[in-house]
Write a protein that holds these residues in place. Sequence first.
Motif, mmCIF file in Angstrom:
data_model
loop_
_atom_site.group_PDB
_atom_site.id
_atom_site.type_symbol
_atom_site.label_atom_id
_atom_site.label_comp_id
_atom_site.label_asym_id
_atom_site.label_seq_id
_atom_site.Cartn_x
_atom_site.Cartn_y
_atom_site.Cartn_z
ATOM 1 N N GLY A 156 21.031 3.717 59.282
ATOM 2 C CA GLY A 156 21.454 5.022 59.262
ATOM 3 C C GLY A 156 21.161 5.938 58.185
ATOM 4 O O GLY A 156 20.672 6.962 58.330
ATOM 5 N N ARG A 157 21.360 5.550 57.024
ATOM 6 C CA ARG A 157 21.103 6.250 55.464
ATOM 7 C C ARG A 157 19.521 6.291 55.607
ATOM 8 O O ARG A 157 19.086 7.353 55.299
ATOM 9 C CB ARG A 157 21.476 5.123 54.346
ATOM 10 C CG ARG A 157 22.680 5.315 54.035
ATOM 11 C CD ARG A 157 23.399 4.900 52.941
ATOM 12 N NE ARG A 157 22.640 3.540 52.451
ATOM 13 C CZ ARG A 157 23.008 2.349 52.535
ATOM 14 N NH1 ARG A 157 24.350 2.226 52.989
ATOM 15 N NH2 ARG A 157 22.460 1.182 52.222
ATOM 16 N N ASN A 158 18.722 5.282 55.730
ATOM 17 C CA ASN A 158 17.387 5.463 55.714
ATOM 18 C C ASN A 158 16.752 6.661 56.804
ATOM 19 O O ASN A 158 15.915 7.436 56.376
ATOM 20 C CB ASN A 158 16.659 4.189 55.764
ATOM 21 C CG ASN A 158 16.567 3.314 54.544
ATOM 22 O OD1 ASN A 158 15.924 3.715 53.656
ATOM 23 N ND2 ASN A 158 17.393 2.387 54.647
ATOM 24 N N LEU A 159 17.459 6.506 57.946
ATOM 25 C CA LEU A 159 16.865 7.508 59.088
ATOM 26 C C LEU A 159 17.567 8.949 58.507
ATOM 27 O O LEU A 159 16.606 9.723 58.821
ATOM 28 C CB LEU A 159 17.412 7.210 60.470
ATOM 29 C CG LEU A 159 17.182 7.981 61.522
ATOM 30 C CD1 LEU A 159 15.784 8.167 61.745
ATOM 31 C CD2 LEU A 159 17.949 7.517 62.882
ATOM 32 N N ILE A 160 18.404 9.113 58.035
ATOM 33 C CA ILE A 160 18.929 10.402 57.410
ATOM 34 C C ILE A 160 17.984 10.879 56.525
ATOM 35 O O ILE A 160 17.636 11.976 56.388
ATOM 36 C CB ILE A 160 20.306 10.316 57.160
ATOM 37 C CG1 ILE A 160 21.193 10.242 58.266
ATOM 38 C CG2 ILE A 160 20.899 11.679 56.499
ATOM 39 C CD1 ILE A 160 22.847 10.024 57.924
ATOM 40 N N VAL A 198 23.375 10.719 64.078
ATOM 41 C CA VAL A 198 23.084 9.533 63.540
ATOM 42 C C VAL A 198 24.467 8.776 63.419
ATOM 43 O O VAL A 198 25.076 9.130 62.564
ATOM 44 C CB VAL A 198 22.338 9.644 62.191
ATOM 45 C CG1 VAL A 198 21.879 8.098 61.755
ATOM 46 C CG2 VAL A 198 21.127 10.326 62.250
ATOM 47 N N ILE A 199 24.482 7.819 64.328
ATOM 48 C CA ILE A 199 25.986 6.998 64.409
ATOM 49 C C ILE A 199 25.718 5.927 63.389
ATOM 50 O O ILE A 199 24.701 4.962 63.862
ATOM 51 C CB ILE A 199 26.240 6.483 65.765
ATOM 52 C CG1 ILE A 199 26.291 8.192 66.809
ATOM 53 C CG2 ILE A 199 27.574 5.836 65.874
ATOM 54 C CD1 ILE A 199 27.368 8.803 66.381
ATOM 55 N N TYR A 244 21.522 5.693 67.636
ATOM 56 C CA TYR A 244 22.888 4.751 67.521
ATOM 57 C C TYR A 244 22.529 3.495 66.807
ATOM 58 O O TYR A 244 22.030 2.707 67.044
ATOM 59 C CB TYR A 244 23.286 4.701 68.833
ATOM 60 C CG TYR A 244 24.554 3.718 68.831
ATOM 61 C CD1 TYR A 244 25.716 4.387 68.706
ATOM 62 C CD2 TYR A 244 24.753 2.330 68.728
ATOM 63 C CE1 TYR A 244 27.053 3.781 68.675
ATOM 64 C CE2 TYR A 244 25.771 1.634 68.550
ATOM 65 C CZ TYR A 244 26.812 2.403 68.463
ATOM 66 O OH TYR A 244 28.294 1.780 68.527
ATOM 67 N N ALA A 245 22.959 3.566 65.495
ATOM 68 C CA ALA A 245 23.012 2.494 64.553
ATOM 69 C C ALA A 245 24.274 1.548 64.080
ATOM 70 O O ALA A 245 24.336 0.913 62.994
ATOM 71 C CB ALA A 245 21.943 2.781 63.519
ATOM 72 N N ALA A 246 25.217 2.106 64.630
ATOM 73 C CA ALA A 246 26.386 1.466 64.321
ATOM 74 C C ALA A 246 26.756 -0.034 64.653
ATOM 75 O O ALA A 246 26.061 -0.475 65.462
ATOM 76 C CB ALA A 246 27.771 2.305 64.831
ATOM 77 N N TYR A 247 27.475 -0.955 63.938
ATOM 78 C CA TYR A 247 27.608 -2.311 63.976
ATOM 79 C C TYR A 247 29.011 -2.637 63.524
ATOM 80 O O TYR A 247 29.273 -2.223 62.444
ATOM 81 C CB TYR A 247 26.463 -2.786 63.393
ATOM 82 C CG TYR A 247 26.543 -4.311 63.645
ATOM 83 C CD1 TYR A 247 26.275 -5.006 64.810
ATOM 84 C CD2 TYR A 247 26.905 -5.203 62.681
ATOM 85 C CE1 TYR A 247 26.345 -6.227 64.952
ATOM 86 C CE2 TYR A 247 27.174 -6.744 62.770
ATOM 87 C CZ TYR A 247 26.880 -7.184 63.841
ATOM 88 O OH TYR A 247 26.792 -8.777 64.224
#
Length: 183
Positions: free
Chosen positions: A22-26, A14-15, A79-82
Amino acid sequence: MKTEELVTRYTALVIGAGGVIGRNLIDYLTTLPEWNVIGVSRRGGEDAPRLHYISADLLNEADTQDKLSHLTTVTHIFYAAYQDRPTWAELVQPNLAMLVNVVNTIEPIAPDLQHISLMQGYKVYGAHLGPFKTPAKETDAYHMPLNSMSTSNSFSRSGNPEVAGLGQPCARLLYVDLLWVIP
């Protein structure tokens, strides 16, 4: 045989693990027994069972390689980085560079990589510019000026970072799923 041994294991990378998506996906993936999770962000995080955090500067190709090149068991990249910038035009280069750095590091070393998901918002359709055609589709033409989401989409489909003028070679991408998240 233990129940644990019968569970199929996937490894999610999880990027953007420190962000909202990202936090919610984790949080969700760690409730599923078949998933091991690796969260990557600038600040890292606190490890837990089946969850490991890595702190990395994804804008720095060498740091990305150094911190991620041992992740040979990754099966899925989310990929959720921004990286925010003052203007839409300035968003393109750093956000595409981070994606390229991650994919170029993981794709060649993770033989079981099955899926890459780009977690993005409706800005890829031009929602930030006003009304847009609905239902919006991934095959719709990009709006102008291009933004970081549309160039990431182009890279993911072509495997070529030159779509945004980075001019560096890139690994071939496998299956890419573009998940649009309401901003």
